[in-house]
Design an enzyme around this catalytic site. Structure first.
Site, PDB file in Angstrom:
ATOM      1  N   ASP A   1       6.757  11.214   6.332  1.00 20.46           N
ATOM      2  CA  ASP A   1       5.879  10.067   6.568  1.00 20.46           C
ATOM      3  C   ASP A   1       5.591   9.413   5.210  1.00 20.46           C
ATOM      4  OD1 ASP A   1       4.018   8.376   7.767  1.00 20.46           O
ATOM      5  OD2 ASP A   1       2.422   9.896   7.788  1.00 20.46           O
TER       6      ASP A   1
ATOM      7  N   GLU B   1       7.483   4.826   2.221  1.00 18.77           N
ATOM      8  CA  GLU B   1       7.888   3.443   1.881  1.00 18.77           C
ATOM      9  C   GLU B   1       8.075   3.238   0.389  1.00 18.77           C
ATOM     10  OE1 GLU B   1       5.244   4.279   3.855  1.00 18.77           O
ATOM     11  OE2 GLU B   1       6.474   4.092   5.639  1.00 18.77           O
TER      12      GLU B   1
ATOM     13  N   ASP C   1       2.411   3.182  12.904  1.00 16.37           N
ATOM     14  CA  ASP C   1       1.049   3.201  13.443  1.00 16.37           C
ATOM     15  C   ASP C   1       0.770   2.029  14.372  1.00 16.37           C
ATOM     16  OD1 ASP C   1       0.905   5.394  11.899  1.00 16.37           O
ATOM     17  OD2 ASP C   1      -0.343   4.506  10.331  1.00 16.37           O
TER      18      ASP C   1
END
Ligand code: NOJ
Length: 883
Positions: free
Chosen positions: A474, A477, A550
């Site tokens: 997770d 980025e 999300d």
């Protein structure tokens, strides 16, 4: 314009020089340090209709640095497919004013460069061959070359809130237009929460739209309809139109990108924009990147599946997952402790709901130090995993890329000693803020660091891990809470002095790659890894699954999840899904149930929720709702043999598991912008229900053949929009006439426990009383399928006979896969009734044909014709004749 066009070393090469008089003059005035130097252009042709165009600065003119080209994305097999160009044909352009140089691309297609004004395009072969796609037909090509800073009056620094980007190399952007001919729509370029057919972002009638952005970011509470860039970026666009079919364009570049889709008439206001003549209808697009080079691929199609196949021949086809990974996953931020895990696990059994994987989010660690456990909450992680594994279940733990800057943490200690962190612009280890507080970020672009990272997943290094544990990446980025736009500064420095701006969009990809390699290595390369990643880039499909981040517990988010998943599939990432139920907020029960009903058909099927939400495991909403969610999950388990077969198809060809309708019905215009319904493979159509208390639902069923309701077997006509009553029980799903679906109808705790269960084949006959389908089976786990250890069958029904034949290519490997599994029922839909029995060959045995239900449990409705207990083995060749 292009000059010096010639063939050299099997490529077409040319120089690009300015044509603009002012630029030429400026250069003449400034001969010491010309602003615009010639650029080098290279065109190469590859097998199967792929043209590659590269444009970069001329290295012999010593630019101040080498611009970044993203390594490790193009698969080596692709490079071996290069054609050695030998001849250049020259011809006059249609308008007689320009010169074109033409190369052979593939049978029926040519690559062309127009010299002045410079334009590159692909066309059908022959002087008047139709154009398919082109670059710079609107003359918007621009390339900011690296140059010396002109003293103090040129300020290259850029400020954003409290952040300063030092931009030491100055502006270096690249832009150009790309046109898709005879296209009705363009699709692709994830990740955006928006429609499947991309809406224009500029042009008449478009108010205030931003371009589609590619800049991987951790976006808080994203909205359900926006061109804003989310967690991943794939600069690959595919067009589709009725008269021509599809073509595709891919720009391999990892810097920030902005892409405009230009609505018809967009250029009316710019009289200066060049429009090369064309009587073909086209969709124009404008591409701009902050840095890097032009490394672009043109795909000729002509069908949508061809384009996807061509794109995945460059970036790789999706990895074949283990069987468990395509079953249902239960996640939450967080399952608190071992007791919580055991309770949730037991409740699934109590409520007869199958599930395969239980997930642990960040709170399971000791202070957000990944690879560690909070030993108060999880004192016996190995035992916990083993207990679940005894029921055939797996676990997943989260491993994020931010490393806690804590001297007592072994990962941090080693990484800082070895100099493995990304550096800030001053050369110090970059220090940002994330879950653990002060954190640094591994420089995953460096292969040495990736292999060091991969070692951390060995069973000795990752204490408390067992073979049934897999990984979730997770925040890759990367997310940096106190960084510009919640990410890393663009002037941070990577391996070989590459600036973060040049590779930003690929950072998460490298992290995913290293993690996935780690899981392969820990088992000596035997078992397939499962790694879910949030950030992605072209090629991510080779390393695992992606989810859409999300989302929120809102109907609009359920709705947009479908085009998001379909878009990912079109761009190579077949294994994807959205958080079922919505991550933020509390879904009302109806939304949650509908989400399970749609989510059961996502390639990646996982329920997940934010820690501030109420618990929402499927049994918490009363018996009736438990029943509905159980049914939705069971449909997925029933269809696992079909899904697994589709994952193998994706693995071999790149064709996604979940497909837009137009991929299967490319001539049917009504499907082109439909993103409420989708195909699972070629056989199933699913229509979501996206509104509260829906009484009716409209479903367009394409083609001229019938469709059979998956639950009731009721036939519906194709080529018609049906207004159906919305049922609480399920969302509408149909089997296409002419297909054969393999199912497993016995419900167990997990997919792995269904291994030896018998199959049901559902044959939906078309109007010629024919149908075909496939079944792929292997050990569901290891890489041995790559050496031939699998069963791949083709089922064909015609002339009253069902035949099972082998699809595996003879001598495809040294390993064999054996299975004693049998087919226990064959169901015929759309069959003209009458016959009483069937003859199995070669066994020469008769079996009964009788009426039977379509679904053994849970279904309503009509009886269908069933061949009971044919008991033929899936591994064998056989024929069943209806007598
Ligand atoms: C953000 C992820 O998108 C979400 O799924 C996860 O639960 C939280 N981070 C905490 O790890």
């Amino acid at each position: 314009m292009a000059t010096d066009v010639l063939i050299s070393d099997g490529d077409l090469i040319a120089k690009l020089v300015p044509k603009d008089k002012d630029e030429v003059q400026e250069n003449l005035d400034n001969q010491e340090n010309p602003i615009v130097k010639p650029l080098v252009l290279t065109i190469s042709a590859y097998q199967d209709g792929v043209l590659r165009l590269k444009i970069d600065e001329d290295q012999s003119l010593s630019p101040s640095k080498k611009r970044f080209e993203v390594p490790d994305v193009i698969v080596p097999e692709f490079l071996n497919k290069k054609l050695w160009l030998q001849k250049l044909k020259t011809e006059k352009s249609e308008d007689g004013l320009g010169i074109l140089s033409v190369i052979y691309l593939s049978d029926g297609y040519e690559g062309v460069i127009r010299h002045d004004p410079f334009e590159v395009f692909v066309r059908e072969s022959g002087k008047n061959g139709k154009k398919m796609l082109s670059l710079n037909s609107n003359g918007l090509f621009d390339f900011e070359q690296l140059r010396e800073q002109k003293g103090e009056n040129e300020d290259w620094e850029e400020r954003f809130r409290s952040h300063t980007d030092t931009r030491p190399y100055g502006p270096q952007s690249i832009s150009f237009d790309v046109s898709f001919y005879d296209a009705d729509f363009v699709y692709g370029i994830p990740e955006h929460a928006t429609s499947l057919a991309l809406k224009p972002t500029r042009g008449p009638g478009v108010e205030d739209s931003e371009p589609y952005r590619h800049f991987n970011l951790d976006v808080f509470e994203y909205i359900a309809d926006s061109p804003f860039g989310l967690y991943g970026s794939i600069p690959f666009m595919i067009s589709h139109g009725k008269s021509h079919g599809s073509s595709g364009f891919f720009w391999l570049n990892a810097a920030e990108m902005q892409i405009d889709v230009l609505g018809t008439g967009w250029n009316d206001e710019f009289s200066s924009v060049l429009m090369l003549p064309s009587d073909q209808k086209r969709v124009d697009t404008l591409w701009m990147s902050e840095a890097g080079v032009v490394d672009a691929f043109f795909f000729v199609g002509p069908g949508p599946k061809d384009v996807v196949r061509q794109y995945t021949s460059v970036t790789g086809t999706p990895a074949m997952p283990q069987l468990f990974a395509i079953a249902y996953h239960q996640c939450r931020w967080n399952y608190r402790d071992e007791e919580d895990v055991y309770n949730v696990d037991a409740k699934f059994d109590e409520h007869d709901i199958p599930y395969d994987v239980l997930w642990l989010d960040i709170e399971h660690t000791d202070g957000k130090k990944y690879f560690t456990w909070d030993r108060l909450l999880f004192p016996n992680p190995e035992e916990m995993q083993k207990k679940l594994a005894a029921k055939g279940r797996h676990m997943v733990t989260i491993v994020d890329p931010h490393i806690k800057r804590d001297e007592s943490y072994y990962i941090h200690k080693e990484a800082s000693q070895k100099g493995y962190y990304v550096k800030d612009a001053t050369g110090k280890d970059y220090d940002g803020w994330c879950w653990p507080g002060s954190s640094s970020y591994l420089d995953m672009v460096n292969p040495e660091i990736r292999s060091w990272w991969a070692e951390k997943f060995s069973y000795e290094n990752y204490v408390g891990s067992t073979p049934s544990l897999h990984i979730w990446n997770d925040m890759n980025e990367p997310s940096v809470f106190n960084g510009p736009e919640v990410s890393m500064p663009r002037d941070a420095l990577h391996h070989d002095d590459v600036e973060h701006r040049e590779l930003h969009n690929a950072y998460g990809y490298y992290f995913h790659m290293a993690t996935s390699d780690g899981l392969v290595k820990r088992g000596d390369g035997k078992d397939r890894p499962f790694v879910l990643s949030r950030a992605f880039f072209p090629g991510s499909q080779r390393y695992g699954a992606i989810w859409t981040g999300d989302n929120s517990a809102e109907w609009d988010h359920l709705r947009v999840s479908v085009p998001m998943v379909l878009t990912l599939g079109l761009t190579g990432i077949s294994f994807s899904g959205a958080d079922v139920g919505g991550f933020f907020g509390n879904p009302d029960t109806e939304l949650l149930v509908r989400w399970y009903q749609v989510g059961a058909y996502y390639p990646f099927f996982r329920g997940h929720a934010h820690h501030d939400t109420k618990r929402r495991e499927p049994w918490l909403f009363g018996e009736r709702n438990t029943e509905l969610m159980r049914e939705a999950i069971r449909v997925r388990y029933m269809l696992l043999p079909y899904f697994y077969t589709l994952f193998r198809e994706a693995n071999m060809s790149g064709i996604p598991v979940a497909r837009p309708l137009w991929m299967e019905f490319p001539d049917d215009e009504q499907t082109f912008s439909n993103d409420e319904a989708f195909m699972v493979g070629n056989s199933l159509l699913v229509q979501g229900i996206y509104t509260e208390k829906a009484k009716h639902v409209s479903v367009y069923l394409p083609g001229d053949q019938s469709w059979y309701d998956l639950r009731t077997g009721t036939a519906y006509k194709g080529g018609v929009t049906h207004k159906l009553e919305a049922s609480e029980d399920s969302v509408p799903a149909f089997q296409r006439a002419g297909t054969i679906l393999p199912r497993k109808d016995r419900f167990r705790r997990s997919s792995t426990q269904m291994e030896n269960d018998p199959y049901t084949l559902v044959i939906a006959l078309n109007s010629s009383q024919a149908a075909e389908g496939w079944l792929y089976v292997d050990d569901g786990k290891s890489f041995e399928f790559q050496q031939g250890a699998y069963i791949h069958r083709h089922f064909m029904y015609s002339d009253g006979k069902l035949t099972s034949s082998n699809m595996a290519t003879a001598g495809s490997g040294s390993k064999k896969f054996a299975s004693e599994c049998i087919v226990e029922r064959i169901i015929l839909l759309g069959f003209y009734p009458g016959p009483k029995n069937a003859l199995i060959e070669p066994a020469n045995e008769k079996v009964d044909i009788e009426l039977g239900p379509l679904l053994l449990r849970g279904g309503r409705g009509s009886s269908v014709i069933t061949i009971r207990k044919p008991n033929v083995r899936i591994a064998d060749d056989w024929t069943i004749k209806i007598l």
